[in-house]
Write a protein that holds these residues in place. Structure first.
Motif, mmCIF file in Angstrom:
data_model
loop_
_atom_site.group_PDB
_atom_site.id
_atom_site.type_symbol
_atom_site.label_atom_id
_atom_site.label_comp_id
_atom_site.label_asym_id
_atom_site.label_seq_id
_atom_site.Cartn_x
_atom_site.Cartn_y
_atom_site.Cartn_z
ATOM 1 N N ALA A 35 61.074 -41.585 18.457
ATOM 2 C CA ALA A 35 59.862 -41.561 17.442
ATOM 3 C C ALA A 35 58.786 -42.014 18.410
ATOM 4 O O ALA A 35 57.524 -41.538 18.236
ATOM 5 C CB ALA A 35 60.153 -42.510 16.300
ATOM 6 N N ASP A 36 59.035 -43.055 19.301
ATOM 7 C CA ASP A 36 57.925 -43.636 20.156
ATOM 8 C C ASP A 36 57.439 -42.600 21.203
ATOM 9 O O ASP A 36 56.178 -42.586 21.427
ATOM 10 C CB ASP A 36 58.398 -44.665 21.021
ATOM 11 C CG ASP A 36 58.615 -45.925 20.101
ATOM 12 O OD1 ASP A 36 57.983 -46.291 18.887
ATOM 13 O OD2 ASP A 36 59.494 -46.928 20.677
ATOM 14 N N ASP A 37 58.352 -41.869 21.495
ATOM 15 C CA ASP A 37 58.053 -40.725 22.606
ATOM 16 C C ASP A 37 57.279 -39.543 21.988
ATOM 17 O O ASP A 37 56.276 -39.327 22.351
ATOM 18 C CB ASP A 37 59.187 -40.005 23.288
ATOM 19 C CG ASP A 37 60.028 -40.870 24.122
ATOM 20 O OD1 ASP A 37 59.483 -41.827 24.591
ATOM 21 O OD2 ASP A 37 61.274 -40.764 24.295
ATOM 22 N N LEU A 38 57.503 -39.372 20.791
ATOM 23 C CA LEU A 38 56.727 -38.368 20.045
ATOM 24 C C LEU A 38 55.096 -38.886 19.727
ATOM 25 O O LEU A 38 54.036 -38.057 19.866
ATOM 26 C CB LEU A 38 57.275 -37.914 18.709
ATOM 27 C CG LEU A 38 56.710 -36.925 17.564
ATOM 28 C CD1 LEU A 38 56.312 -35.845 18.409
ATOM 29 C CD2 LEU A 38 57.401 -36.736 16.444
ATOM 30 N N VAL A 39 55.231 -40.162 18.973
ATOM 31 C CA VAL A 39 53.769 -40.463 18.785
ATOM 32 C C VAL A 39 53.165 -40.987 20.131
ATOM 33 O O VAL A 39 51.939 -40.589 20.064
ATOM 34 C CB VAL A 39 54.085 -41.907 18.182
ATOM 35 C CG1 VAL A 39 52.650 -42.623 17.779
ATOM 36 C CG2 VAL A 39 54.625 -41.670 16.682
ATOM 37 N N THR A 40 53.665 -41.185 21.208
ATOM 38 C CA THR A 40 52.685 -41.654 22.278
ATOM 39 C C THR A 40 52.203 -40.109 22.878
ATOM 40 O O THR A 40 51.182 -39.835 23.211
ATOM 41 C CB THR A 40 53.503 -42.056 23.399
ATOM 42 O OG1 THR A 40 54.056 -43.437 23.055
ATOM 43 C CG2 THR A 40 52.872 -42.139 24.776
ATOM 44 N N ALA A 41 53.149 -39.082 22.733
ATOM 45 C CA ALA A 41 52.820 -37.608 23.230
ATOM 46 C C ALA A 41 51.897 -37.208 22.249
ATOM 47 O O ALA A 41 50.659 -36.425 22.749
ATOM 48 C CB ALA A 41 54.117 -36.831 23.328
ATOM 49 N N ALA A 42 51.752 -37.381 21.041
ATOM 50 C CA ALA A 42 50.784 -36.671 20.130
ATOM 51 C C ALA A 42 49.344 -37.572 20.065
ATOM 52 O O ALA A 42 48.574 -36.785 20.117
ATOM 53 C CB ALA A 42 51.513 -37.152 18.527
ATOM 54 N N ARG A 43 49.597 -38.825 20.382
ATOM 55 C CA ARG A 43 48.371 -39.534 20.607
ATOM 56 C C ARG A 43 47.473 -38.963 21.807
ATOM 57 O O ARG A 43 46.433 -39.543 22.094
ATOM 58 C CB ARG A 43 48.515 -40.966 20.513
ATOM 59 C CG ARG A 43 48.799 -41.395 19.015
ATOM 60 C CD ARG A 43 47.691 -41.368 18.220
ATOM 61 N NE ARG A 43 47.960 -41.788 16.679
ATOM 62 C CZ ARG A 43 47.471 -41.501 15.779
ATOM 63 N NH1 ARG A 43 46.589 -40.713 15.840
ATOM 64 N NH2 ARG A 43 47.726 -42.265 14.577
ATOM 65 N N SER A 44 48.329 -38.428 22.734
ATOM 66 C CA SER A 44 47.423 -38.073 23.998
ATOM 67 C C SER A 44 46.712 -36.891 23.840
ATOM 68 O O SER A 44 45.813 -36.617 24.696
ATOM 69 C CB SER A 44 48.611 -37.889 25.167
ATOM 70 O OG SER A 44 49.083 -36.340 24.738
#
Length: 100
Positions: free
Chosen positions: A76-85
């Motif tokens: 979840a954290d990896d996904l959100v970090t990538a999405a917010r980029s």
């Protein structure tokens, strides 16, 4: 890979059918805060997280991964970090959608 094969399911279920509950709920948070453009961010983020795996796969394996994302155990954290980029302008998003 034709995106209609997997993208419709991802977006119609707001990723709940393909991601873990933790990851999907984070996408839902983004959806509530940012609106529908968050689905595009989450999609791009998912591709970013999975990019190394996808680039090493042949067509059949890539298609399988894209239709069975849950097996990839996307954090979840990896996904959100990538999405917010990725920055998605809300007005531009709807202009593109309406043009379709």
């Amino acid at each position: 890979v034709d995106s209609r094969i997997y993208l419709l399911e991802w977006w119609m279920t707001a990723f709940s059918s393909v991601l873990s509950l933790d990851a999907a709920s984070r996408v839902w948070d983004m959806l509530i805060v940012d609106g529908p453009s968050a689905l595009v961010q989450a999609t791009l983020g998912l591709f970013k997280v999975l990019s190394k795996q996808l680039l090493r796969m042949d067509f059949d394996k890539a298609l399988y991964l894209l239709t069975h994302i849950g097996e990839a155990e996307v954090g979840a954290d990896d996904l959100v970090t990538a999405a917010r980029s990725f920055t998605i302008d809300y007005d531009e998003f709807f202009a593109v959608v309406e043009a379709q």
